[in-house]
Design a protein around this motif. Structure first.
Motif, PDB file in Angstrom:
ATOM      1  N   VAL A  47     -50.285 -18.711 -42.752  1.00  0.00           N
ATOM      2  CA  VAL A  47     -50.876 -19.053 -41.454  1.00  0.00           C
ATOM      3  C   VAL A  47     -49.872 -19.792 -40.582  1.00  0.00           C
ATOM      4  N   TRP A  48     -49.918 -19.521 -39.297  1.00  0.00           N
ATOM      5  CA  TRP A  48     -49.210 -20.354 -38.311  1.00  0.00           C
ATOM      6  C   TRP A  48     -50.134 -20.449 -37.111  1.00  0.00           C
ATOM      7  N   THR A  49     -50.447 -21.640 -36.686  1.00  0.00           N
ATOM      8  CA  THR A  49     -51.276 -21.763 -35.492  1.00  0.00           C
ATOM      9  C   THR A  49     -50.535 -22.526 -34.414  1.00  0.00           C
ATOM     10  N   VAL A  50     -50.826 -22.178 -33.187  1.00  0.00           N
ATOM     11  CA  VAL A  50     -50.171 -22.810 -32.031  1.00  0.00           C
ATOM     12  C   VAL A  50     -51.235 -23.244 -31.037  1.00  0.00           C
ATOM     13  N   GLU A  51     -51.124 -24.460 -30.548  1.00  0.00           N
ATOM     14  CA  GLU A  51     -52.071 -24.924 -29.535  1.00  0.00           C
ATOM     15  C   GLU A  51     -51.633 -24.462 -28.152  1.00  0.00           C
ATOM     16  N   ILE A  52     -52.615 -24.087 -27.349  1.00  0.00           N
ATOM     17  CA  ILE A  52     -52.349 -23.846 -25.932  1.00  0.00           C
ATOM     18  C   ILE A  52     -53.021 -25.017 -25.231  1.00  0.00           C
ATOM     19  N   ILE A  53     -52.231 -25.935 -24.714  1.00  0.00           N
ATOM     20  CA  ILE A  53     -52.854 -27.119 -24.130  1.00  0.00           C
ATOM     21  C   ILE A  53     -52.378 -27.339 -22.706  1.00  0.00           C
ATOM     22  N   PRO A  54     -53.331 -27.624 -21.791  1.00  0.00           N
ATOM     23  CA  PRO A  54     -52.915 -28.006 -20.438  1.00  0.00           C
ATOM     24  C   PRO A  54     -52.393 -29.433 -20.484  1.00  0.00           C
ATOM     25  N   ALA A  55     -51.641 -29.828 -19.452  1.00  0.00           N
ATOM     26  CA  ALA A  55     -51.096 -31.190 -19.430  1.00  0.00           C
ATOM     27  C   ALA A  55     -52.180 -32.208 -19.110  1.00  0.00           C
ATOM     28  N   GLU A  56     -53.275 -31.754 -18.493  1.00  0.00           N
ATOM     29  CA  GLU A  56     -54.340 -32.671 -18.126  1.00  0.00           C
ATOM     30  C   GLU A  56     -55.388 -32.701 -19.239  1.00  0.00           C
ATOM     31  N   ILE A  57     -56.216 -33.740 -19.262  1.00  0.00           N
ATOM     32  CA  ILE A  57     -57.221 -33.852 -20.317  1.00  0.00           C
ATOM     33  C   ILE A  57     -58.326 -32.825 -20.129  1.00  0.00           C
ATOM     34  N   GLU A  58     -58.933 -32.820 -18.935  1.00  0.00           N
ATOM     35  CA  GLU A  58     -59.964 -31.824 -18.683  1.00  0.00           C
ATOM     36  C   GLU A  58     -59.892 -31.366 -17.230  1.00  0.00           C
ATOM     37  N   PRO A  59     -58.974 -30.465 -16.939  1.00  0.00           N
ATOM     38  CA  PRO A  59     -58.837 -29.989 -15.558  1.00  0.00           C
ATOM     39  C   PRO A  59     -60.086 -29.202 -15.141  1.00  0.00           C
ATOM     40  N   THR A 344     -46.269 -30.765 -22.244  1.00  0.00           N
ATOM     41  CA  THR A 344     -46.967 -30.298 -23.445  1.00  0.00           C
ATOM     42  C   THR A 344     -46.269 -29.093 -24.058  1.00  0.00           C
ATOM     43  N   LYS A 345     -45.140 -28.695 -23.481  1.00  0.00           N
ATOM     44  CA  LYS A 345     -44.583 -27.409 -23.902  1.00  0.00           C
ATOM     45  C   LYS A 345     -43.209 -27.537 -24.541  1.00  0.00           C
ATOM     46  N   VAL A 346     -42.868 -26.484 -25.251  1.00  0.00           N
ATOM     47  CA  VAL A 346     -41.688 -26.557 -26.111  1.00  0.00           C
ATOM     48  C   VAL A 346     -40.390 -26.289 -25.359  1.00  0.00           C
ATOM     49  N   GLU A 347     -39.342 -26.981 -25.764  1.00  0.00           N
ATOM     50  CA  GLU A 347     -37.990 -26.672 -25.330  1.00  0.00           C
ATOM     51  C   GLU A 347     -37.044 -27.322 -26.342  1.00  0.00           C
ATOM     52  N   GLN A 348     -35.856 -26.733 -26.474  1.00  0.00           N
ATOM     53  CA  GLN A 348     -34.839 -27.331 -27.353  1.00  0.00           C
ATOM     54  C   GLN A 348     -33.697 -27.806 -26.483  1.00  0.00           C
ATOM     55  N   ALA A 399     -42.187 -29.383 -29.540  1.00  0.00           N
ATOM     56  CA  ALA A 399     -43.623 -29.179 -29.374  1.00  0.00           C
ATOM     57  C   ALA A 399     -44.138 -28.024 -30.230  1.00  0.00           C
ATOM     58  N   ASN A 400     -43.270 -27.080 -30.546  1.00  0.00           N
ATOM     59  CA  ASN A 400     -43.669 -25.949 -31.387  1.00  0.00           C
ATOM     60  C   ASN A 400     -43.980 -26.431 -32.807  1.00  0.00           C
ATOM     61  N   LEU A 401     -43.108 -27.246 -33.340  1.00  0.00           N
ATOM     62  CA  LEU A 401     -43.354 -27.804 -34.671  1.00  0.00           C
ATOM     63  C   LEU A 401     -44.462 -28.851 -34.632  1.00  0.00           C
ATOM     64  N   ALA A 402     -44.493 -29.620 -33.550  1.00  0.00           N
ATOM     65  CA  ALA A 402     -45.445 -30.731 -33.464  1.00  0.00           C
ATOM     66  C   ALA A 402     -46.878 -30.258 -33.605  1.00  0.00           C
ATOM     67  N   SER A 600     -33.773 -18.929 -23.531  1.00  0.00           N
ATOM     68  CA  SER A 600     -34.922 -18.720 -22.678  1.00  0.00           C
ATOM     69  C   SER A 600     -35.696 -20.032 -22.655  1.00  0.00           C
ATOM     70  N   CYS A 601     -36.246 -20.381 -21.491  1.00  0.00           N
ATOM     71  CA  CYS A 601     -37.000 -21.644 -21.438  1.00  0.00           C
ATOM     72  C   CYS A 601     -38.350 -21.439 -20.757  1.00  0.00           C
ATOM     73  N   PRO A 602     -39.187 -20.605 -21.370  1.00  0.00           N
ATOM     74  CA  PRO A 602     -40.473 -20.291 -20.759  1.00  0.00           C
ATOM     75  C   PRO A 602     -41.552 -21.340 -21.040  1.00  0.00           C
ATOM     76  N   GLY A 603     -41.187 -22.392 -21.761  1.00  0.00           N
ATOM     77  CA  GLY A 603     -42.197 -23.388 -22.106  1.00  0.00           C
ATOM     78  C   GLY A 603     -43.072 -22.935 -23.247  1.00  0.00           C
ATOM     79  N   GLN A 604     -42.656 -21.920 -23.942  1.00  0.00           N
ATOM     80  CA  GLN A 604     -43.402 -21.507 -25.132  1.00  0.00           C
ATOM     81  C   GLN A 604     -42.416 -21.058 -26.200  1.00  0.00           C
ATOM     82  N   PRO A 605     -42.876 -21.017 -27.444  1.00  0.00           N
ATOM     83  CA  PRO A 605     -41.965 -20.614 -28.514  1.00  0.00           C
ATOM     84  C   PRO A 605     -41.419 -19.206 -28.258  1.00  0.00           C
TER      85      PRO A 605
END
Lengths: 625, 317
Positions: A47-59, A344-348, A399-402, A600-605
Motif C-alpha cells: 500500500v501507498w497512500t497520499v493525502e490531497i490537502i488544501p492549504a486552508e483548514i476548511e475552504p 502542503t505540497k512536495v518539493e525537493q 511532504a511526499n514522505l510526510a 519537475s516542480c508540480p507540487g506533487q510527487p
C-alpha cells in the motif's frame, strides 16, 4: 437492504489498483482512506497512500479549490510510490472531481462514483456548475456512476458531513472484497474515545455502503493478497520519524508549528513524556533551534523539526551549533518554495540550502531518507552521527514522505540506538574542550556538570581551549578540524547500489522520496530493452564514495528530482546559462561529470510514467550521440 | 556536640574547599576601563562565593555584545551564543539540566532589540534562571549606535541629531508580561545594592529579571551623571521582602515602602519618571515555573524499548 435485488457483478483480477476519495475538506476523506489503506495492508497488500490537502483548514465547499482527499495505491506486491493515474474515484461533488480531472489525475477509463444529489439540485447555480463540470470532463472516457451518498447516509445519521465517508468506505469494501471484521476493528480503534454508539453508527454506514454496492454495481476488482510472513507496521513518514526520534532516545523536541512538519511534533507530543522527554513549542523557529541547542549543550541530543521557511530562520543557530561542535538533529520536511511557496505540497528544493546555506564554511551531515521505513531509521542514524562527530545532522524528508503511508518491516529495537548516559567523570588533567585529534578532528565533548571541565563555548573563532582566538593559524585549524570530521564520516560509508546493470547507456540518479517512482520507471524501461539503471542516494553531505567511478560506466547520467531546472531551448536558456536541478549541480561539482537532469516542480510527487517518458527521451538522445 | 577535635577537623576540611570571590574569576575582563560590566562581574563573583556554587554546576549563557563576553570571565560552564538568542539557549539548558544553576547575561541591544521576542516569552515561561540585563543605553561593541533604551535626544553614530523616539523601558515591558515573577532594577554605581539585588534574584525561584543600569565609558559616560552626583534623585524601594542592603539608608534619603507582591503599584512606579527607582518592583513565588511543570521522570533505555514495542503495536498490520 433486500439481498434479492443484488445484481450480477463481473470480477476483474488486477495486480494493483489506484483509488481516490475526493471530498470537500472536512468531510472525512482522510479517515475513510486511512481505514481502507490499513485494511488493505492488514490483508497483505502492498500500500501507498497520499493525502490531497488544501492549504486552508476548511475552504468554501463545492469549489475546485476545496478538494481534500486521499489516493490509495495498493497491489499484490510491494508498492513504493503513488503510481500513475487513478482507476477508480469516489467524488462527493462535481467540483472536487473536476479539480482532479484538471490535474490529469484520472485514468482515461476511470470509474467515478459520484454523489447524485447535485445533478437535480434545487439550486440553479449548482445545477449549472454541475452541467458545466460534466461537459468539461466528457473529454475523457470516464464511467460516471451516480450514487445517492448523502441520501443513504441520512438514513443512519442526522448530519451527513459526519458519515458520508463511512458509506464511501463501504462502497470500496464491497468493490474490493475487503474484510469487514478488520474494518470494524479499525473503526472501533479510531473512535475509541467516543461512545460505543459512534462506532456502531459508523459500522452501520459501512454495511449500508456495501449493500448499496451489491445492489447496484456490476463490477468488482480482485487484488490478490499475500499475507506477510514477517511482522510489519504501517504509518506515514512523519510518524515514522517521530518514533525514530524516540527509538534514538531523544528527549527534547523543540519546534514551532509549520506545515508539513508539524505532525511529527503531534506524534511526539502524544508519547514522548512516557520516554522521559518533552516537546517544547517555542515562540518562533529561531527559539526552537536555540532551545534544542541549549538542551544538546546540556547533554541531551535534541531534535528540532521544521520545513523550508523555518530552516531559513534557523540558519544562524545551525552555524553556532557547527562552530561550537554541539550535536543537533534537524528534521526538514521539505515543501514547495521559495518563500511561503506550496505549504502542503512536495518539493525537493532544500538540498543545496541544507548543505551550503550558512555564512562561513559550515560543514554538516545531510541525510535524505528514501522511504517511510528510512524516515524511522534515519533518525536513529542521525542522533548517532551527531553525537559521534559533534556535528549538525539535517534529515531531509518531504511532504511526499510526510503524508505518504506505507507498510514496512517492524523494527527490532536495539538499546544501543539510544544515547549512552553522559560521561560525567572528572576531566583528566590537560584535556582541552576542543582536543582535536589532528588526524580525525574528533574530540571528547565536555558537558556541563563535569568536574574540572568548566569552559565557555563560543561562536567566535576559538582555539583548542575554547579561548576566543583571531590568530590566522588557529582559525585555519578550526576550519580544517570541523571539515575533517566529514571526511572521516565519509570513510565509513559504502558506495551506493546500482539497480539494474552495472553499466549501460543511461544512469538515473535520484535522492530521497523519489526512489520508488524512479525505480518503477527504470524497471519498465529495462523490460522494454533500454540499457538504463538507477542509483538512489541517501547521504547528501558528505556524498557516498565511488560516484565518479560508477558514473563512468554509463554513457549518460541524469538526475531526476522534484525541483526547478531550466530547459535548454527556452528563451535565453543555453547550455551556458542553464540552471540545473539541485542534485545535478552538486554531482557536477563533485565529479566533474557532465550530468544532465530532468526535474519537475508540480507540487506533487513524480509519476513513474512521466519519469519513464523522460528516460526514453534521454536514452534515445544519448543513443543518437 | 562540643567535641573540639572533630569540629576542628570539619572546619579545616571546609576551609580547604571554600571558594572565595576571586576563585570564580577565570580570565581578566577585557572591557574598557570604567565599564559597568566590571561591577556586575564583581557582584556576581561575590554571590557565587557566598553561595559556594561549584563551577561545574553552573551555566552562564550570553548573546553578543560587550556584556556578553561575561561567561568567558567566570569560572563556570559558559555558552557565548549569538546576538539576541541567549534566552532560548538558556531555556534549553535548564530544561535539559534542572540541576544546573543557570545565569543569563545580556546587553540592552541583545535583550530589548534583536532578542525582544524571546525576552517576552522567556518572561512568560518563567524558567528558573537569574537574568542580568546590563543596560548601558547604547550599542558599544559595534561602536556607538542607538539602542532601544537610549534616552530620547541622545546622539549616536546612527542618530547624529539625537535619538528620535522615547526610550523603551525594560521594566514596564517585563511587568506587562503574563507570568512575570521577578522584576528588579539596580545600578552599577551602588555596588551594595547591586549585590543585594542579585542575591534576591538568585534566591527567587523563577525567571529573575534584573536590569542593571550602567554607563559605557566611551559612548554613554554621562547618561546617569545627575543620579550619580545627587542621590536624592534616586528612590529606593524597600520592604522586608525586597532588597535590603546595609548602609544604603545613609546614602539615600528617598525610600519608599513597596510591597513586591503589588503588581499594580509596581507598574505605576515603573511608569513614573520623576525619580530613578532601584529595588524589587515585583516578586511572586507562586507562579508556574516552566522547568518544573515540564519535568518528566527519567525512563531507562530498557523500559523505553518495552514501551516502544507497545507503541508499534498500534501500527502493526
Amino acid at each position: 437492504m433486500n439481498k434479492s435485488t443484488t445484481i450480477d457483478a463481473a470480477v476483474h483480477a488486477v495486480r494493483e489498483h489506484t483509488v481516490e476519495i475526493i471530498t470537500n475538506s472536512g468531510e472525512g476523506a482522510q479517515k475513510c482512506a486511512q481505514i481502507f489503506g490499513q485494511t488493505c495492508a492488514k490483508m497483505g497488500n502492498g500500500v501507498w497512500t497520499v493525502e490531497i490537502i488544501p492549504a486552508e483548514i476548511e475552504p468554501p465547499h463545492h469549489t475546485v479549490t476545496s478538494t481534500s482527499g486521499n489516493i490509495i495505491r495498493f497491489g499484490t506486491e510491494k508498492i513504493t510510490n503513488w503510481g500513475d493515474q487513478s482507476k477508480l474515484a469516489i467524488a462527493f461533488n462535481d467540483q472536487v472531481c473536476l479539480s482532479r480531472h484538471r490535474l490529469n489525475s484520472f485514468d482515461d477509463n476511470c470509474i467515478i462514483l459520484q454523489e447524485s444529489a447535485w445533478a437535480e439540485s434545487e439550486d440553479e447555480v449548482i445545477r449549472k456548475m454541475y452541467a458545466e463540470a460534466m461537459e468539461e470532463m466528457s473529454s475523457k472516457n470516464y464511467r460516471f456512476i451516480q450514487v445517492p451518498i448523502e441520501e443513504e447516509t441520512l438514513k443512519v445519521v442526522d448530519n451527513p458531513q459526519h458519515g458520508k465517508n463511512m458509506f464511501a468506505l463501504g462502497l470500496l469494501a464491497e468493490i474490493y472484497n475487503r474484510d469487514l471484521a478488520i474494518i470494524e476493528k479499525q473503526i472501533a480503534h479510531i473512535f475509541q474515545k467516543k461512545s460505543a454508539k459512534v462506532t456502531e453508527l459508523n459500522v452501520q454506514l459501512v454495511k449500508n455502503g456495501m449493500q448499496w454496492a451489491r445492489d447496484n454495481l456490476d463490477f468488482r476488482f480482485n487484488v490478490e493478497t499475500i499475507p506477510a510472513e514477517e511482522k510489519r507496521v504501517v504509518m506515514n513518514g512523519n510518524q515514522a520519524a517521530a518514533l525514530g526520534a524516540v527509538a534514538a532516545g531523544m528527549e527534547m523536541c523543540s519546534m514551532y508549528p509549520i506545515t508539513p512538519a508539524t505532525s511529527v511534533s503531534h506524534e511526539l507530543a502524544a508519547i514522548i513524556e512516557n520516554y522521559g522527554g518533552i516537546v517544547h513549542q517555542a515562540e518562533d523557529e529561531i527559539a526552537a533551534a536555540g532551545v534544542a541547542l541549549g538542551a544538546s549543550y546540556g547533554g541531551k541530543v535534541a531534535l528540532t523539526v521544521t520545513s523550508g521557511p523555518g530552516m531559513a530562520l534557523k540558519t544562524e543557530f545551525l552555524g553556532l551549533a557547527i562552530m561550537t561542535e554541539i550535536p543537533l538533529v534537524v528534521l526538514d520536511v521539505q515543501r514547495g518554495g521559495p518563500s511561503t511557496g506550496l505549504p502542503t505540497k512536495v518539493e525537493q528544493s532544500d538540498l543545496l540550502s541544507s548543505i551550503y546555506g550558512q555564512h562561513g564554511d559550515a560543514p554538516r551531515v545531510v541525510i535524505a531518507p528514501r522511504s517511510i521505513e528510512e524516515c524511522f531509521h534515519s533518525m536513529v542514524t542521525a542522533r548517532r552521527i551527531a553525537e559521534t562527530f559533534r556535528c549538525v545532522v539535517i534529515v531531509l524528508t518531504d511532504a511526499n514522505l510526510a503524508t505518504g503511508v506505507q507498510q514496512f518491516t517492524r523494527p527490532e529495537f536495539d538499546i544501543r540506538w539510544q544515547q549512552e548516559p553522559v560521561d560525567f567523570s572528572p576531566v583528566p588533567e590537560g584535556l582541552r574542550p576542543y582536543d582535536w585529534d589532528p588526524e580525525t578532528g574528533l574530540s571528547r565533548r565536555i558537558i556541563p556538570g563535569t568536574p574540572g571541565g568548566a569552559h565557555t563555548v563560543t561562536g567566535l573563532a576559538h582555539d583548542e581551549l575554547s579561548n576566543v582566538s583571531y590568530e590566522p593559524e588557529s582559525n585555519e585549524r578550526g576550519c580544517k578540524m570541523r571539515s575533517r570530521k566529514l571526511a572521516v564520516f565519509q570513510s565509513t560509508l559504502m558506495p551506493p547500489d546500482v539497480t539494474g546493470d552495472q553499466e549501460g547507456d543511461l544512469l538515473v540518479v535520484g535522492w530521497g522520496s523519489t526512489q520508488g517512482a524512479i525505480e518503477e520507471a527504470v524497471d519498465r524501461a529495462r523490460k522494454e530493452g533500454h540499457k538504463v539503471s538507477t542509483c538512489q542516494l541517501t547521504f547528501m553531505s558528505p556524498l557516498e564514495p565511488g560516484l565518479k567511478e560508477i558514473f563512468s560506466r554509463f554513457k549518460k547520467v541524469m538526475t531526476v528530482e522534484i525541483n526547478y531546472s531550466d530547459t535548454v531551448g527556452d528563451p535565453y536558456i543555453t547550455e551556458e546559462t542553464r540552471r540545473y536541478g539541485q542534485l545535478a549541480w552538486l554531482l557536477r561539482a563533485h565529479t566533474l561529470v557532465d550530468i544532465d537532469c530532468w526535474t519537475s516542480c508540480p507540487g506533487q510527487p513524480l509519476r513513474p510514467n512521466d519519469i519513464y517518458n523522460s528516460i526514453i527521451a534521454k536514452s534515445e538522445k544519448g543513443a543518437s550521440k | 556536640m562540643s567535641s573540639i577535635p572533630i569540629s576542628l577537623l570539619e572546619l579545616e576540611d571546609d576551609a580547604s574547599s571554600c571558594l572565595v570571590a576571586d576563585d570564580y574569576q577565570k580570565k581578566e575582563g577585557k572591557w574598557c576601563a570604567g565599564c559597568g560590566d566590571f561591577g556586575a562581574l564583581n557582584a556576581v563573583k561575590r554571590l557565587l562565593a557566598k553561595e559556594q556554587l561549584k563551577p561545574e554546576k553552573m551555566a552562564f549563557v550570553s548573546g553578543i555584545g560587550c556584556s556578553s563576553r561575561f561567561p568567558h570571565y567566570v569560572n563556570a560552564y559558559g555558552f557565548h551564543g549569538i546576538h539576541g538568542r541567549a534566552l532560548p539557549i538558556a531555556t534549553g539548558v535548564k530544561l535539559a539540566r534542572p540541576d544546573l544553576d543557570v545565569f543569563v547575561v545580556m546587553g540592552d541591544g541583545d535583550c530589548t532589540s534583536i532578542g525582544a521576542g524571546h525576552w517576552i516569552h522567556a518572561t512568560r515561561y518563567n524558567t528558573n534562571m537569574t537574568v542580568l540585563l546590563l543596560d548601558n543605553n547604547i550599542y558599544g561593541l559595534t561602536k556607538n549606535q542607538t539602542s532601544p533604551t537610549t534616552p530620547q535626544g541622545y546622539t549616536s553614530n546612527t542618530s547624529p541629531k539625537g535619538s528620535v523616539l522615547p526610550a523603551l523601558d525594560p521594566l514596564q515591558a517585563t511587568l506587562g508580561v503574563s507570568n512575570a515573577s521577578f522584576v528588579a532594577q539596580t545600578a552599577d554605581w551602588v555596588p551594595a545594592h547591586l549585590y543585594a539585588t542579585l542575591q534576591a534574584a538568585f534566591d527567587h525561584k523563577g525567571f529573575s529579571f534584573v536590569r542593571i543600569l550602567q554607563r559605557c565609558p566611551k559612548f554613554t559616560p554621562d547618561v546617569f551623571t545627575e543620579n550619580v552626583k545627587n542621590p536624592d534623585l534616586t528612590e529606593l524601594l524597600v520592604h522586608e521582602e525586597g532588597v535590603n542592603a546595609p548602609g544604603l539608608d545613609k546614602l539615600f534619603k528617598a525610600m519608599r515602602e513597596h510591597d513586591p507582591k503589588n503588581i499594580d503599584e509596581a507598574r505605576a512606579l515603573a511608569q513614573r519618571k520623576d525619580l530613578l527607582r532601584l529595588g524589587i518592583f515585583f516578586k511572586d513565588s507562586n507562579l508556574p515555573v516552566y522547568d518544573e511543570i515540564r519535568a518528566v521522570p527519567p525512563v531507562s533505555p530498557e523500559e523505553k524499548v518495552q514501551r516502544l514495542e507497545k507503541e508499534f503495536d498500534r501500527y502493526a498490520v
